[in-house]
Structure formats: structure tokens, C-alpha cells
Design a protein around this motif. Structure first.
Motif, PDB file in Angstrom:
ATOM      1  N   HIS A 172     -37.912  -2.717 -43.207  1.00 15.70           N
ATOM      2  CA  HIS A 172     -39.125  -3.540 -43.156  1.00 15.70           C
ATOM      3  C   HIS A 172     -40.041  -3.112 -42.010  1.00 15.70           C
ATOM      4  CE1 HIS A 172     -38.280  -6.250 -46.433  1.00 15.70           C
ATOM      5  NE2 HIS A 172     -37.055  -6.413 -45.981  1.00 15.70           N
ATOM      6  N   LYS A 175     -42.182  -0.395 -43.215  1.00 15.23           N
ATOM      7  CA  LYS A 175     -43.178  -0.912 -44.161  1.00 15.23           C
ATOM      8  C   LYS A 175     -44.216  -1.785 -43.445  1.00 15.23           C
ATOM      9  CE  LYS A 175     -41.964  -2.442 -48.193  1.00 15.23           C
ATOM     10  NZ  LYS A 175     -41.300  -3.295 -49.206  1.00 15.23           N
ATOM     11  N   GLN A 176     -44.052  -1.932 -42.130  1.00 17.02           N
ATOM     12  CA  GLN A 176     -44.910  -2.784 -41.300  1.00 17.02           C
ATOM     13  C   GLN A 176     -44.871  -4.241 -41.757  1.00 17.02           C
ATOM     14  OE1 GLN A 176     -48.794  -1.038 -40.706  1.00 17.02           O
ATOM     15  NE2 GLN A 176     -47.916   0.931 -40.110  1.00 17.02           N
ATOM     16  N   GLU A 177     -43.706  -4.656 -42.206  1.00 13.67           N
ATOM     17  CA  GLU A 177     -43.470  -6.054 -42.560  1.00 13.67           C
ATOM     18  C   GLU A 177     -42.740  -6.686 -41.377  1.00 13.67           C
ATOM     19  OE1 GLU A 177     -43.263  -5.397 -47.398  1.00 13.67           O
ATOM     20  OE2 GLU A 177     -41.382  -5.602 -46.285  1.00 13.67           O
ATOM     21  N   TRP A 178     -43.545  -7.085 -40.394  1.00 11.64           N
ATOM     22  CA  TRP A 178     -43.006  -7.464 -39.091  1.00 11.64           C
ATOM     23  C   TRP A 178     -42.112  -8.694 -39.159  1.00 11.64           C
ATOM     24  CZ3 TRP A 178     -43.910  -3.024 -37.538  1.00 11.64           C
ATOM     25  CH2 TRP A 178     -45.145  -2.396 -37.652  1.00 11.64           C
ATOM     26  N   GLN A 180     -40.163  -9.866 -41.541  1.00 11.28           N
ATOM     27  CA  GLN A 180     -38.842  -9.548 -42.082  1.00 11.28           C
ATOM     28  C   GLN A 180     -38.048  -8.688 -41.105  1.00 11.28           C
ATOM     29  OE1 GLN A 180     -41.751  -9.321 -43.702  1.00 11.28           O
ATOM     30  NE2 GLN A 180     -41.534  -9.646 -45.889  1.00 11.28           N
TER      31      GLN A 180
END
Length: 196
Positions: A172, A175-178, A180
């Protein structure tokens, strides 16, 4: 499966990854490594070919197990679930390693429609077209989340719930899904299973 993965992560993956970074100067004496550094590899490069082949050897072994899990006699339900979760963890992990090395990074195109690597979800050797990076990441996430939800808390030296959480944190992050990434990282840190 673990043996093949351990042999692969004996420094070869790490070395190729570093050659693709800006941390090193061009190697002087190894033409295979020089071509990786210069981003001029072809299918004649035995070093990268072997790494790619070894990643998908692990995947093939995991898929063989998954395709034949019901053939194993006297396998109780909990052990079967654990084996499936471990195989999917390793399969997802190897697809993710491959797409990071043999595709442009996540976010390189809108919708991540650029070419990734083939998704191998069954034990077969037929040639496959490359899936998009988005398709590969979706496949990897599904395998890793399945593993996270089904691996035991403790599993000796083999993949367990915290193994999956740690990989999902990094997955994550890339994916720059901070949110998560923080969630899974915090779970690993607060598990008290590791010393910092």
C-alpha cells in the motif's frame, strides 16, 4: 516453495533492484549486470532470465499445490486452510516482486494500463500475454489479503499473519495508499512479536 524463494532472495533480487536505483555506479566487470544498470537487458541476459524464471517457479509450485490440494489424503480443514493461505501469500508476493522489476512503477500511466507481467493463477507453462500493472496489483492484493485473513498468528518460520501484514504495508505504501500502509504497519509494530 519456501526453498525456491529463499534461494531467489539470496541477494540476486536485491542486487538487481539496487542496479535499477541511483545508489550504485556502473559495474565494471559483469556484462549481465552492466546491461541491467544501463536498462538494456535482452532475453539473452542469463542473470535476469534466471531471476524471472525462479520467481515463476515459486508461483508454479504454489499453483500446483492449490490445483491439487484436494488430492492430499487425511488433511484436516485447518491445515488445508493454512496451506492454501501460505501458497497464496507466496504466489502474490512473487507476482508483486516480478511486476516491480519488469514493469514501470505503479502510477506510471493513468489507470495503470501499462504492461505488467503475466498473471499465473494455475500450474501451466503456456505462454501468456502481459497483464496490465493494475490487473497484477489487483491479483496480488487479493492473494495477500486472503493470506492475511487466513494465515495463523504464529506459524514458526513460515508465513503468518504478521508476514502478510508487513508485505501489505509496503504494498500500500508503493501505491501511495497511506491509511492502509499505516494500518498494517501499526499492526506489525504493536504486535510485540518483534524487537526494534
Amino acid at each position: 516453495c519456501y526453498d525456491a524463494l529463499a534461494n531467489l532472495y539470496d541477494g540476486r533480487i536485491q542486487g538487481i533492484s539496487e542496479l535499477l536505483s541511483d545508489n550504485l555506479v556502473q559495474p565494471n566487470s559483469n556484462n549481465d549486470l552492466r546491461s541491467v544498470y544501463a536498462r538494456q537487458t535482452t532475453f539473452f541476459n542469463g542473470t535476469t532470465n534466471k531471476v524471472y524464471q525462479d520467481l515463476f517457479t515459486v508461483v508454479w509450485r504454489c499453483n500446483t499445490l492449490l490445483d491439487n490440494i484436494d488430492v492430499i489424503q487425511d488433511l484436516d480443514g485447518a491445515e488445508k486452510d493454512r496451506l492454501i493461505a501460505e501458497a497464496r501469500f507466496l504466489r502474490g508476493f512473487c507476482h508483486w516482486a516480478a511486476v516491480k522489476l519488469w514493469a514501470q512503477p505503479y502510477g506510471w500511466t493513468p489507470g495503470n494500463t501499462h504492461a505488467g507481467v503475466p498473471i499465473r493463477d494455475e500450474a501451466a507453462a503456456d505462454p501468456l500475454l502481459r497483464n496490465t500493472v493494475q490487473e497484477v496489483y489487483n491479483f496480488v492484493q487479493e492473494d495477500l489479503e486472503f493470506a492475511y485473513n487466513n494465515l495463523p498468528i504464529s506459524n514458526g518460520i513460515y508465513a503468518d499473519k504478521m508476514s502478510a501484514a508487513g508485505v501489505l504495508a509496503t504494498f500500500h505504501f508503493l501505491k501511495q495508499e497511506w491509511a492502509q500502509s499505516i494500518q498494517y504497519s501499526t499492526e506489525v509494530i504493536n504486535s510485540n512479536e518483534f524487537t526494534f
